[in-house]
Design an enzyme around this catalytic site. Sequence first.
Site, PDB file in Angstrom:
ATOM      1  NE  ARG A  44      -2.249   1.230   3.532  1.00 27.39           N
ATOM      2  CZ  ARG A  44      -3.022   1.162   4.759  1.00 27.39           C
ATOM      3  NH1 ARG A  44      -4.374   0.898   4.750  1.00 27.39           N
ATOM      4  NH2 ARG A  44      -2.302   1.359   5.830  1.00 27.39           N
ATOM      5  NE  ARG A 103       0.433   2.028  10.970  1.00 26.67           N
ATOM      6  CZ  ARG A 103       0.286   1.796   9.639  1.00 26.67           C
ATOM      7  NH1 ARG A 103       1.305   1.946   8.868  1.00 26.67           N
ATOM      8  NH2 ARG A 103      -0.747   1.497   9.398  1.00 26.67           N
TER       9      ARG A 103
HETATM   10  P1  B4P Z   1      -6.608  -1.800   5.688  1.00 27.36           P
HETATM   11  O1  B4P Z   1      -7.952  -2.141   5.477  1.00 27.36           O
HETATM   12  O2  B4P Z   1      -6.655  -0.308   4.894  1.00 27.36           O
HETATM   13  O3  B4P Z   1      -5.831  -1.832   6.820  1.00 27.36           O
HETATM   14  P2  B4P Z   1      -6.480  -1.090   8.250  1.00 27.36           P
HETATM   15  O4  B4P Z   1      -6.574  -2.462   9.096  1.00 27.36           O
HETATM   16  O5  B4P Z   1      -7.516  -0.145   8.413  1.00 27.36           O
HETATM   17  O6  B4P Z   1      -5.210  -0.068   8.479  1.00 27.36           O
HETATM   18  P3  B4P Z   1      -4.403   0.706   9.785  1.00 27.36           P
HETATM   19  O7  B4P Z   1      -4.713  -0.075  11.258  1.00 27.36           O
HETATM   20  O8  B4P Z   1      -3.072   0.472   9.438  1.00 27.36           O
HETATM   21  O9  B4P Z   1      -4.730   2.018   9.811  1.00 27.36           O
HETATM   22  P4  B4P Z   1      -5.506   3.398  10.838  1.00 27.36           P
HETATM   23  O10 B4P Z   1      -6.051   4.048   9.879  1.00 27.36           O
HETATM   24  O11 B4P Z   1      -6.654   2.470  11.634  1.00 27.36           O
HETATM   25  O12 B4P Z   1      -5.514  -2.696   4.648  1.00 27.36           O
HETATM   26  C1  B4P Z   1      -4.259  -2.497   4.538  1.00 27.36           C
HETATM   27  C2  B4P Z   1      -3.985  -3.142   2.843  1.00 27.36           C
HETATM   28  O13 B4P Z   1      -4.194  -4.476   2.856  1.00 27.36           O
HETATM   29  C3  B4P Z   1      -4.758  -2.174   1.856  1.00 27.36           C
HETATM   30  O14 B4P Z   1      -3.762  -1.816   0.838  1.00 27.36           O
HETATM   31  C4  B4P Z   1      -5.598  -3.199   1.730  1.00 27.36           C
HETATM   32  O15 B4P Z   1      -5.963  -3.366   0.059  1.00 27.36           O
HETATM   33  C5  B4P Z   1      -4.925  -4.540   1.770  1.00 27.36           C
HETATM   34  N1  B4P Z   1      -5.996  -5.629   1.899  1.00 27.36           N
HETATM   35  C6  B4P Z   1      -7.148  -5.625   2.783  1.00 27.36           C
HETATM   36  N2  B4P Z   1      -7.503  -6.839   2.848  1.00 27.36           N
HETATM   37  C7  B4P Z   1      -6.873  -7.592   2.126  1.00 27.36           C
HETATM   38  C8  B4P Z   1      -7.069  -8.909   1.898  1.00 27.36           C
HETATM   39  N3  B4P Z   1      -8.185  -9.874   2.137  1.00 27.36           N
HETATM   40  N4  B4P Z   1      -6.091  -9.434   1.006  1.00 27.36           N
HETATM   41  C9  B4P Z   1      -5.301  -8.785   0.200  1.00 27.36           C
HETATM   42  N5  B4P Z   1      -5.057  -7.528   0.700  1.00 27.36           N
HETATM   43  C10 B4P Z   1      -6.025  -6.796   1.481  1.00 27.36           C
HETATM   44  O16 B4P Z   1      -4.541   3.611  11.801  1.00 27.36           O
HETATM   45  C11 B4P Z   1      -3.402   4.445  11.415  1.00 27.36           C
HETATM   46  C12 B4P Z   1      -2.673   5.331  12.677  1.00 27.36           C
HETATM   47  O17 B4P Z   1      -3.756   6.327  13.308  1.00 27.36           O
HETATM   48  C13 B4P Z   1      -2.239   4.390  13.681  1.00 27.36           C
HETATM   49  O18 B4P Z   1      -1.059   3.864  13.401  1.00 27.36           O
HETATM   50  C14 B4P Z   1      -2.379   5.622  14.992  1.00 27.36           C
HETATM   51  O19 B4P Z   1      -1.246   6.407  14.794  1.00 27.36           O
HETATM   52  C15 B4P Z   1      -3.568   6.467  14.531  1.00 27.36           C
HETATM   53  N6  B4P Z   1      -4.663   5.868  15.295  1.00 27.36           N
HETATM   54  C16 B4P Z   1      -5.756   5.634  14.590  1.00 27.36           C
HETATM   55  N7  B4P Z   1      -6.966   5.243  15.282  1.00 27.36           N
HETATM   56  C17 B4P Z   1      -6.525   5.374  16.700  1.00 27.36           C
HETATM   57  C18 B4P Z   1      -6.854   5.271  17.930  1.00 27.36           C
HETATM   58  N8  B4P Z   1      -8.104   4.847  18.140  1.00 27.36           N
HETATM   59  N9  B4P Z   1      -6.085   5.360  18.903  1.00 27.36           N
HETATM   60  C19 B4P Z   1      -4.897   6.030  18.789  1.00 27.36           C
HETATM   61  N10 B4P Z   1      -4.325   6.274  17.599  1.00 27.36           N
HETATM   62  C20 B4P Z   1      -5.074   6.002  16.632  1.00 27.36           C
END
Ligand code: B4P
Length: 193
Positions: A128, A145
């Site tokens: 990504r 992370r």
């Molecule tokens: P995503 O679906 O984007 O992953 P995510 O789990 O939502 O992401 P993340 O935990 O990193 O982000 P967040 O915004 O919450 O999938 C990742 C990739 O995999 C994509 O490219 C997708 O296409 C691919 N993919 C998905 N499913 C697939 C499958 N079945 N097969 C193949 N590929 C697949 O957090 C970002 C930052 O924000 C944190 O590090 C933190 O600093 C902050 N933050 C957010 N929420 C917080 C909270 N509650 N408290 C404190 N800090 C927070």
Amino acid sequence: MFNLILFGPPGSGKGTQSANVVATYRLHHISTGDILRSEVDRGTPLGVEARKYMDQGMLVPDEVVIGMISSRIDETPDARGFIFDGFPRTRAQAEALDRLLEFKQTEIHLVLSLEVPEAELIRRLIDRGATSGRSDDTEEIIAQRIKEYHAKTAPVADYYQTQGKLEKIKGDYSVEETFRLLSREIEKYLLPA
Ligand code: B4P
């Protein structure tokens, strides 16, 4: 009202599957990651502060995130229910969410935990990072992370396990197959809208 948490490590597919859940079940989507990135992009004081943590792969402080959630819940009093994506990420956030929902005379009904092997998480996030321009999708920050996840977020699963609300879902199938597994659990509570 039906309230769902999509839980899992970074890159487990929470954001990807939330989009499918919202489209099918018409729940109101609350993603703390999306809200924080929007604050960063707009250069708000909250965004400037949050960026310091996000760019190091650290969690943003609880009080910042909890305040954001409270106002988002208040904005949509008529929602069919909420899907929380990337929240709660600490036990303090989970306890605060319980209090907020109790005040609104509702609760979390189900927590779906996406289980994906670490090597696959890293592969997805590096992939990504190559196209998304997300500043936290670099190898070094991804490692931090995942470390932060194990230290602070993984214990949140135990919190919901104790409440009998946690279901583990294998998240390393295709996006479609993973969604089918999630739907099977959701439809014990709620039919498509
Ligand atoms: P995503 O679906 O984007 O992953 P995510 O789990 O939502 O992401 P993340 O935990 O990193 O982000 P967040 O915004 O919450 O999938 C990742 C990739 O995999 C994509 O490219 C997708 O296409 C691919 N993919 C998905 N499913 C697939 C499958 N079945 N097969 C193949 N590929 C697949 O957090 C970002 C930052 O924000 C944190 O590090 C933190 O600093 C902050 N933050 C957010 N929420 C917080 C909270 N509650 N408290 C404190 N800090 C927070």
